[in-house]
Design a protein around this motif. Structure first.
Motif, PDB file in Angstrom:
ATOM      1  N   VAL A  26      -1.745   3.987  -9.775  1.00  0.00           N
ATOM      2  CA  VAL A  26      -2.508   3.151  -8.897  1.00  0.00           C
ATOM      3  C   VAL A  26      -2.095   3.244  -7.618  1.00  0.00           C
ATOM      4  O   VAL A  26      -2.754   3.135  -6.587  1.00  0.00           O
ATOM      5  N   ALA A  27      -0.801   2.823  -7.318  1.00  0.00           N
ATOM      6  CA  ALA A  27      -0.178   2.750  -5.972  1.00  0.00           C
ATOM      7  C   ALA A  27      -0.389   3.992  -5.212  1.00  0.00           C
ATOM      8  O   ALA A  27      -0.780   4.156  -4.048  1.00  0.00           O
ATOM      9  N   GLY A  28      -0.247   5.258  -5.979  1.00  0.00           N
ATOM     10  CA  GLY A  28      -0.534   6.592  -5.248  1.00  0.00           C
ATOM     11  C   GLY A  28      -2.118   6.867  -4.850  1.00  0.00           C
ATOM     12  O   GLY A  28      -1.977   7.235  -3.538  1.00  0.00           O
ATOM     13  N   PHE A  29      -2.857   6.321  -5.896  1.00  0.00           N
ATOM     14  CA  PHE A  29      -4.074   6.376  -5.664  1.00  0.00           C
ATOM     15  C   PHE A  29      -4.365   5.590  -4.244  1.00  0.00           C
ATOM     16  O   PHE A  29      -5.198   5.883  -3.449  1.00  0.00           O
ATOM     17  N   LEU A  30      -4.153   4.426  -4.057  1.00  0.00           N
ATOM     18  CA  LEU A  30      -4.223   3.417  -2.991  1.00  0.00           C
ATOM     19  C   LEU A  30      -3.624   4.160  -1.750  1.00  0.00           C
ATOM     20  O   LEU A  30      -4.360   3.839  -0.712  1.00  0.00           O
ATOM     21  N   ALA A  31      -2.625   4.511  -1.806  1.00  0.00           N
ATOM     22  CA  ALA A  31      -1.846   5.108  -0.681  1.00  0.00           C
ATOM     23  C   ALA A  31      -2.767   6.244  -0.057  1.00  0.00           C
ATOM     24  O   ALA A  31      -2.918   6.228   1.024  1.00  0.00           O
ATOM     25  N   LEU A  32      -3.324   6.996  -1.011  1.00  0.00           N
ATOM     26  CA  LEU A  32      -4.132   8.189  -0.555  1.00  0.00           C
ATOM     27  C   LEU A  32      -5.662   7.576   0.189  1.00  0.00           C
ATOM     28  O   LEU A  32      -6.082   8.103   1.024  1.00  0.00           O
ATOM     29  N   ALA A  33      -6.090   6.472  -0.466  1.00  0.00           N
ATOM     30  CA  ALA A  33      -7.329   6.101  -0.169  1.00  0.00           C
ATOM     31  C   ALA A  33      -7.165   5.551   1.152  1.00  0.00           C
ATOM     32  O   ALA A  33      -7.860   5.701   2.125  1.00  0.00           O
ATOM     33  N   VAL A  34      -5.946   4.699   1.398  1.00  0.00           N
ATOM     34  CA  VAL A  34      -5.818   4.042   2.711  1.00  0.00           C
ATOM     35  C   VAL A  34      -5.700   5.201   4.014  1.00  0.00           C
ATOM     36  O   VAL A  34      -6.219   5.016   4.988  1.00  0.00           O
TER      37      VAL A  34
END
Length: 52
Positions: A26-34
């Protein structure tokens, strides 16, 4: 339910491993989305589709 110490340790290890893995995903996905939303590069951030 009574568990033996070995089974309890195994269950705890599986639980912690899966929880940390999920949080990392989840943290990786959020970092890529941001990063994609903040980028001006069209290769990183494709245009947002309009639903009109």
């Amino acid at each position: 339910m009574i568990m033996t110490p070995g089974l309890r340790k195994f269950t705890l290890t599986v639980h912690v491993t899966s929880s940390v893995g999920t949080l990392g995903a989840v943290a990786g996905f959020l970092a890529l989305a941001v990063a994609g939303l903040a980028s001006e590069d069209s290769q990183i951030a494709p245009p947002i589709p309009r639903w009109s």
